[in-house]
Design an enzyme around this catalytic site. Structure first.
Site, PDB file in Angstrom:
ATOM      1  N   ALA A  11       0.952  -1.123  -0.011  1.00 51.02           N
ATOM      2  CA  ALA A  11      -0.116  -0.040   0.045  1.00 51.02           C
ATOM      3  C   ALA A  11       0.838   1.295   0.131  1.00 51.02           C
ATOM      4  O   ALA A  11       0.431   2.294  -0.717  1.00 51.02           O
ATOM      5  CB  ALA A  11      -1.006  -0.071   1.371  1.00 51.02           C
ATOM      6  N   ASP A  72      11.342  -2.695  -9.991  1.00 46.64           N
ATOM      7  CA  ASP A  72      12.240  -3.710  -9.576  1.00 46.64           C
ATOM      8  C   ASP A  72      13.506  -3.070  -8.956  1.00 46.64           C
ATOM      9  O   ASP A  72      13.872  -2.280  -9.754  1.00 46.64           O
ATOM     10  CB  ASP A  72      12.695  -5.091 -10.310  1.00 46.64           C
ATOM     11  CG  ASP A  72      13.327  -6.080  -9.602  1.00 46.64           C
ATOM     12  OD1 ASP A  72      12.933  -6.459  -8.580  1.00 46.64           O
ATOM     13  OD2 ASP A  72      14.119  -6.670 -10.276  1.00 46.64           O
ATOM     14  N   HIS A 183      15.616   6.039  -4.760  1.00 44.30           N
ATOM     15  CA  HIS A 183      15.816   5.470  -5.998  1.00 44.30           C
ATOM     16  C   HIS A 183      14.464   5.334  -6.741  1.00 44.30           C
ATOM     17  O   HIS A 183      14.144   5.411  -7.773  1.00 44.30           O
ATOM     18  CB  HIS A 183      16.685   4.044  -5.980  1.00 44.30           C
ATOM     19  CG  HIS A 183      16.181   3.044  -5.001  1.00 44.30           C
ATOM     20  ND1 HIS A 183      15.952   3.318  -3.626  1.00 44.30           N
ATOM     21  CD2 HIS A 183      15.595   1.804  -5.128  1.00 44.30           C
ATOM     22  CE1 HIS A 183      15.375   2.628  -2.794  1.00 44.30           C
ATOM     23  NE2 HIS A 183      15.335   1.458  -3.795  1.00 44.30           N
TER      24      HIS A 183
END
Length: 200
Positions: A11, A72, A183
């Site tokens: 979430a 990712d 990032h």
């Protein structure tokens, strides 16, 4: 309103991307993978962050008929030639065991001096459309690795990465402070013009 699905059941990640899209004035309905519980999680068989993000985004776009975003990310350590990298979540052999992963990495770096403990978090974010259109953007957060963990915010390797220009670890930053330099935050923000181009 265009629906956009984010390949996560986290979430916090959905909230983060929603805020970034809203700040950019993009009026999209963002939903997580939980909205489609019948769709199984995608195996991350790629050898780069970008490949894994694209695998997940394409799988969701195909299964739902909606544009899909996936990301990712992981920790890349200079003296380990970029490892753990895509294996960050399962570095100790058990997927998602943050403490074991952290302890193993610290043990592997125990005799590495401070000046050689450079590392960065990396994230690739992908947008895939049901017609096969795809785009990938990336973001990094450079820093150095502490010898001992500090802080209780965040997860994974946050307690040992001290971001460049800061004197605390990622786990000692507030969520807002971390999102501003992270990032993932950088990758998601880099995705905004792509979303605007492809989804209007």
């Amino acid at each position: 309103m265009t629906r956009l699905i984010l390949a996560t059941r986290n979430a916090g990640k959905i909230t983060e991307l929603h805020a970034i899209l809203a700040d950019a004035g993009l009026d999209l309905e963002l939903v997580g993978a939980d909205a489609f519980p019948e769709i199984p999680d995608v195996k991350e068989t790629g050898v780069t962050f970008a490949e894994n993000a694209l695998l997940k985004a394409h799988a969701l776009a195909q299964a739902t008929g909606l544009p899909a975003v996936a990301d990712d990310s992981g920790l890349c350590v200079d003296v380990l030639n970029g490892a753990p990298g895509i294996f960050s979540a399962r570095w100790s052999g058990t997927h998602g065991d943050d403490r074991a992963n952290l302890d193993l990495l610290l043990a592997q770096l125990s005799d590495i001096a401070a000046e050689h403990r450079g590392a960065h978090f990396a994230c690739a974010a992908a947008l895939a459309l049901p017609d096969g259109t795809e785009r990938v953007v990336e973001g990094t957060m450079p820093g150095t690795l502490r010898h001992t963990p500090a802080g209780t915010n965040g997860f994974g390797y946050d307690p040992i990465l001290q971001p460049e220009g800061h004197d605390v670890t990622c786990a000692e930053l507030t969520p807002a402070e971390k999102n501003a330099i992270s990032h993932r935050g950088k990758a998601f923000r880099a995705l905004v013009p792509v979303v605007r181009e492809l989804l209007g």
